[in-house]
Design an enzyme around this catalytic site. Structure first.
Site, PDB file in Angstrom:
ATOM      1  CG  ASP A 135      -9.818  11.354 -25.808  1.00 15.83           C
ATOM      2  OD1 ASP A 135      -9.828  10.430 -26.633  1.00 15.83           O
ATOM      3  OD2 ASP A 135      -8.995  11.443 -24.876  1.00 15.83           O
ATOM      4  CE  LYS A 155      -7.166  10.106 -27.959  1.00 10.70           C
ATOM      5  NZ  LYS A 155      -7.512   9.154 -26.871  1.00 10.70           N
ATOM      6  CD  GLU A 183      -1.841   6.585 -23.051  1.00 10.38           C
ATOM      7  OE1 GLU A 183      -2.841   6.887 -23.739  1.00 10.38           O
ATOM      8  OE2 GLU A 183      -1.696   6.968 -21.871  1.00 10.38           O
TER       9      GLU A 183
HETATM   10  O1  KIV Z   1      -6.611  12.180 -23.025  1.00 14.82           O
HETATM   11  C1  KIV Z   1      -5.572  12.471 -23.648  1.00 14.82           C
HETATM   12  O2  KIV Z   1      -5.017  13.560 -23.484  1.00 14.82           O
HETATM   13  C2  KIV Z   1      -5.054  11.479 -24.583  1.00 14.82           C
HETATM   14  C3  KIV Z   1      -3.732  11.685 -25.235  1.00 14.82           C
HETATM   15  C4  KIV Z   1      -2.613  12.053 -24.391  1.00 14.82           C
HETATM   16  C5  KIV Z   1      -3.422  10.641 -26.232  1.00 14.82           C
HETATM   17  O3  KIV Z   1      -5.722  10.529 -24.843  1.00 14.82           O
END
Ligand code: KIV
Length: 266
Positions: A85, A114, A184
């Protein structure tokens, strides 16, 4: 050992209407076990801000910290695809720093990144990342990094008009080249509508059963994080009790002189 999951595996899952799983992980051993369990994608979510670092929101975690957790997780994984992320402000200021920060994640072992949200700028970032060989997972609906704009933890895409808008955004992300999109906190019917009209897979994070995949925070699944539990999360274990019991027994044994025993000394 099963073959490594790649973007082409994920594309095939969608073509074959095959569901896949995504769990977060933040450390080497947990990632290793989640991988061994056969989970398809392991996400180093910026949720680690709360569950691993004790921060209040995801805003506080930085690229430097995400790099440490990404390196640790990647070391434990052989089969799953490793996705990191990108944290708040790591891709928002300009495209060059976005590519640099995402590239650093790839250098320490991530297979993809992501990116949350949607705008013309985000589309340009995604295109440049893909042109640099960095696969991108999109993230629409409730996007925690935008919580101050969204006005709190609110369900997104509730009306037909809002679902149409989400679909429009998802289609543009798809055109820009993302290999999947997290939805989400979107109502199940809206997520179904988006999933049926998209050629890349949707990954539900509280968006119901019709998405192509499901993602949860592993600390919720294991029953480890206890500050709050999202409605959509399912607890499969009780790691909090396990840790408490083990720590209590150790504490008692030390204080009663029961640890170490004859086999635990040199
Ligand atoms: O930060 C995270 O864990 C997420 C997911 C749950 C999609 O973005």
């Amino acid at each position: 050992m099963a073959k490594k999951i790649t973007v082409s595996t994920i594309r095939k899952y969608k073509e074959n209407n095959e569901k896949f799983s995504v769990l977060t992980a933040y450390d080497y051993s947990t990632a290793k076990y989640i991988d061994e369990a056969g989970v398809d994608i392991i996400l180093i979510g910026d949720s680690l801000a709360m569950v691993a670092l004790g921060y209040e929101t995801t805003h506080s975690v930085g690229v430097d910290e995400m790099l440490i957790f990404t390196r640790a997780v990647a070391k434990g994984v052989e089969h799953a695809m490793v996705v990191t992320d990108m944290p708040f402000l790591s891709y928002h200021t300009d495209i060059a720093s976005a590519v640099k920060n995402c590239g650093e994640m790839i250098k320490v072992g991530a297979n993809a990144v992501k990116i949350e949200g949607f705008s013309d700028y985000i589309l340009d970032v995604i295109k440049r990342l893909i042109a640099s060989g960095i696969p991108v997972m999109g993230h629409l609906g409730f996007t925690p990094q935008f919580i101050n704009m969204l006005g709190g933890y609110k369900i997104q895409g509730k009306t037909q008009e809002a679902a149409d808008e989400l679909l429009k955004q998802a289609k543009q992300l798809e055109k820009a080249g993302v290999f999947s999109v997290v939805l989400e906190m979107v109502p199940q019917e809206s997520a179904k509508y988006i999933t049926e009209n998209l050629s890349v897979p949707t990954i539900s994070c509280g968006a119901g059963k019709y998405c192509d995949a499901q993602v949860l925070v592993s600390d919720d699944v294991f029953g480890k994080f206890s500050d709050f539990k999202p409605k959509f999360a399912r607890k499969y274990g009780d790691m909090k009790s396990l840790i408490l019991n083990c720590a209590k027994q150790f504490n008692d044994d030390v204080k009663l002189g029961k640890f170490p025993n004859e086999n635990e000394i040199f």
